[in-house]
Design a protein around this motif. Structure first.
Motif, short mmCIF file in Angstrom:
data_model
loop_
_atom_site.label_atom_id
_atom_site.label_comp_id
_atom_site.label_asym_id
_atom_site.label_seq_id
_atom_site.Cartn_x
_atom_site.Cartn_y
_atom_site.Cartn_z
N LEU A 31 -104.74 -30.72 33.33
CA LEU A 31 -105.24 -29.67 34.22
C LEU A 31 -105.49 -30.27 35.60
O LEU A 31 -105.54 -31.48 35.75
N SER A 32 -105.70 -29.42 36.58
CA SER A 32 -106.09 -29.92 37.90
C SER A 32 -107.61 -30.00 37.96
O SER A 32 -108.31 -29.19 37.35
N ASN A 35 -109.28 -26.80 39.29
CA ASN A 35 -109.38 -25.73 38.30
C ASN A 35 -110.51 -25.99 37.30
O ASN A 35 -111.24 -25.08 36.92
N ARG A 38 -113.78 -25.21 39.00
CA ARG A 38 -114.02 -23.76 39.09
C ARG A 38 -114.47 -23.20 37.75
O ARG A 38 -115.36 -22.35 37.68
N PRO A 46 -111.80 -19.41 32.22
CA PRO A 46 -110.64 -20.18 31.79
C PRO A 46 -109.87 -19.48 30.67
O PRO A 46 -110.46 -18.78 29.84
N THR A 50 -106.42 -23.24 28.38
CA THR A 50 -107.19 -24.20 29.17
C THR A 50 -108.36 -24.74 28.36
O THR A 50 -108.62 -25.95 28.34
#
Length: 66
Positions: A31-32, A35, A38, A46, A50
């Motif tokens: 994942l980033s 993200n 957040r 999510p 995720t």
């Protein structure tokens, strides 16, 4: 969205308990980091995929119970 989901809170606690940064978990989960940040802050909800990747990165199982 301002309220953080209990599942997200549990994943954040697990990350902190494991001594891992958001960046480290994001890399392990594919994942980033933005993200993940957040999601942790409750700004986004999510996706299940995720949450699954996030939990797996922390060595946790994700169970859906009816």
């Amino acid at each position: 969205m301002s309220k953080v989901d209990p599942l997200v809170s549990a994943l954040v606690r697990q990350r902190i308990s494991a001594g891992l940064s958001q960046k480290a978990v994001a890399e392990l989960a594919g994942l980033s980091q933005p993200n993940l940040a957040r999601a942790e802050s409750g700004r986004v909800v999510p996706r299940l995929s995720t949450l699954r990747a996030w939990a797996n990165a922390l060595g946790c199982d994700l169970w859906l119970v009816k």
